[in-house]
Design a protein around this motif. Structure first.
Motif, PDB file in Angstrom:
ATOM      1  N   LEU A 186      13.925  -2.931   2.732  1.00 26.39           N
ATOM      2  CA  LEU A 186      13.857  -2.407   4.090  1.00 26.39           C
ATOM      3  C   LEU A 186      14.483  -2.891   4.718  1.00 26.39           C
ATOM      4  O   LEU A 186      13.978  -4.108   5.582  1.00 26.39           O
ATOM      5  CB  LEU A 186      12.490  -2.071   4.380  1.00 26.39           C
ATOM      6  N   LEU A 239       6.826   5.723   5.022  1.00 27.69           N
ATOM      7  CA  LEU A 239       6.235   4.851   5.466  1.00 27.69           C
ATOM      8  C   LEU A 239       4.864   4.226   6.353  1.00 27.69           C
ATOM      9  O   LEU A 239       4.969   5.907   6.715  1.00 27.69           O
ATOM     10  CB  LEU A 239       7.489   3.817   6.774  1.00 27.69           C
ATOM     11  N   ILE A 241       4.383  -2.689  10.456  1.00 25.26           N
ATOM     12  CA  ILE A 241       4.448  -1.721   9.096  1.00 25.26           C
ATOM     13  C   ILE A 241       3.998  -2.215   7.844  1.00 25.26           C
ATOM     14  O   ILE A 241       4.540  -3.088   7.850  1.00 25.26           O
ATOM     15  CB  ILE A 241       5.867  -1.525   9.366  1.00 25.26           C
ATOM     16  N   LEU A 256       5.638  -1.589   1.616  1.00 19.86           N
ATOM     17  CA  LEU A 256       5.331  -0.250   0.426  1.00 19.86           C
ATOM     18  C   LEU A 256       5.692  -0.392  -0.778  1.00 19.86           C
ATOM     19  O   LEU A 256       6.706  -1.637  -0.932  1.00 19.86           O
ATOM     20  CB  LEU A 256       6.818   0.615   1.303  1.00 19.86           C
TER      21      LEU A 256
END
Length: 358
Positions: A152, A184, A226, A229
């Motif tokens: 990412l 996301l 964030i 993931l």
């Protein structure tokens, strides 16, 4: 010497048969690539019209044609096979050859001087081939099957309020061509715009070579994180976890500065100014046009009244009244005034005439 003889014996044994079936795995996991090579050794190749040598369609396998090759000694087809379920599976193979005499083929190529309306008559031969027997092992539940990397990339980690933060997520590797839907997650939850994924797949003997890319735009007025993931990957040996880092995005709120100027001029876009000017011009022209049209209309309806009203002297007024019936007294007064130069009240006569006309 023994090695040379052994190799020579292998070649003779290979050519002694009319075909060969070679695959690189007798055991595999579900969704693990298997390379299959099918070769047909053609005798009297010039009599062959076509050859079909391929796995038959079945719901237990995904089959991808890699390439077809014509050899001096025959035909070779390569395939990539993915088992789709566990167990002792069988993959049927079909080999069908159509042949015709040299004369028939030569006639078809060169022609006879007449229009060809019939296809070449020939003999179709089907070869009984034992199905491929493959033991397929169960795979653990995963998002990716094969050897992949996950990355990412962000264009910034600091932004102003409502300034987009762009992110690109890429997955590259080799294995089974199946990529899950990727989203996301942020804390707190914010608005995320997601572009259409771009996926490039090239099949090779070792599997599907995949490059997957998806772009995001994250927009908010305050700082956020964030979340990593995480994807489960099975590389046909062990189950692994791929994860992106956790990112902290600092968003700076920009305060609105008050205008300290006394009575500042009003700021308007150029379009609004043009729009107002156009409206004023339109109203003016509409009024002018309406007045002209009204004048023309009234002039047509009250043409004689206008002529009488606009008459300059006694002579012009008498010319207007002459064809009209009546007004004998007014006609005599006007005629007498013209002949004797006697002064009369032209306005009073016009009023009297107009009153009688209306």
């Amino acid at each position: 010497m023994k090695n040379i003889l052994g190799s020579l014996f292998f070649c003779i044994a290979l050519f002694a048969n009319e075909y060969s079936v070679i695959f690189d795995k007798h055991e595999a996991f579900v969704k693990e690539p298997i390379h299959l090579k099918l070769t047909y050794f053609a005798k009297n190749k010039e009599t062959i019209i076509w050859v079909k040598f391929a796995p038959k369609a079945t719901k237990d396998f995904k089959v991808v044609l890699l390439k077809k090759k014509t050899l001096t000694t025959g035909y070779e087809n390569e395939f990539l096979i993915f088992p789709l379920k566990e167990g002792n599976l069988k993959l049927p193979i079909e080999l069908t050859v159509k042949r015709a005499s040299k004369q028939e083929i030569q006639t078809d190529i060169l022609g006879t001087g007449y229009e060809q309306t019939k296809i070449i008559e020939g003999k179709i031969t089907s070869y009984p081939i034992e199905p491929l027997k493959i033991f397929v092992k169960k795979t653990p539940k995963a998002d990716l099957y094969g050897d992949f990397t996950l990355h990412l990339q962000l264009d910034k980690t600091r932004a102003k309020a409502y300034e987009p933060v762009y992110a690109i997520l890429t997955i590259t590797g080799t294995g089974f061509d199946q990529i899950p839907s990727l989203h996301l997650k942020t804390n707190p939850k914010i608005k995320i715009l997601q572009d259409k994924p771009i996926q490039k797949v090239e099949f090779a003997p070792d599997g599907a070579h995949i490059r997957y890319k998806i772009s995001y735009a994250l927009i908010t007025k305050s700082s956020f994180e964030i979340e990593p993931l995480k994807l489960k990957m099975f590389d046909y040996h062990t189950l692994q976890t791929l994860a992106t880092p956790k990112y902290q995005i600092d968003v700076k709120t920009v305060p609105i500065q008050p205008d300290k100027t006394d009575n500042p001029p009003k700021i308007e876009p150029v379009f609004h100014t043009f729009e107002k000017t156009f409206v004023y011009i339109f109203i003016f022209l509409s009024g002018l046009l309406s007045g002209i049209l009204l004048f023309i209309l009234l002039k047509r309806v009250y043409q004689k009244q206008f002529e009488i009203l606009l008459a300059k002297d006694e002579k012009e007024l008498l010319q207007i009244l002459a064809p009209l019936p009546g007004f004998e007294k007014e006609k005599e007064l006007l005629n007498e005034a013209i002949s004797t130069n006697k002064k009369i009240s032209l306005v009073q006569i016009k009023k009297k005439i107009l009153k009688e006309l209306t």
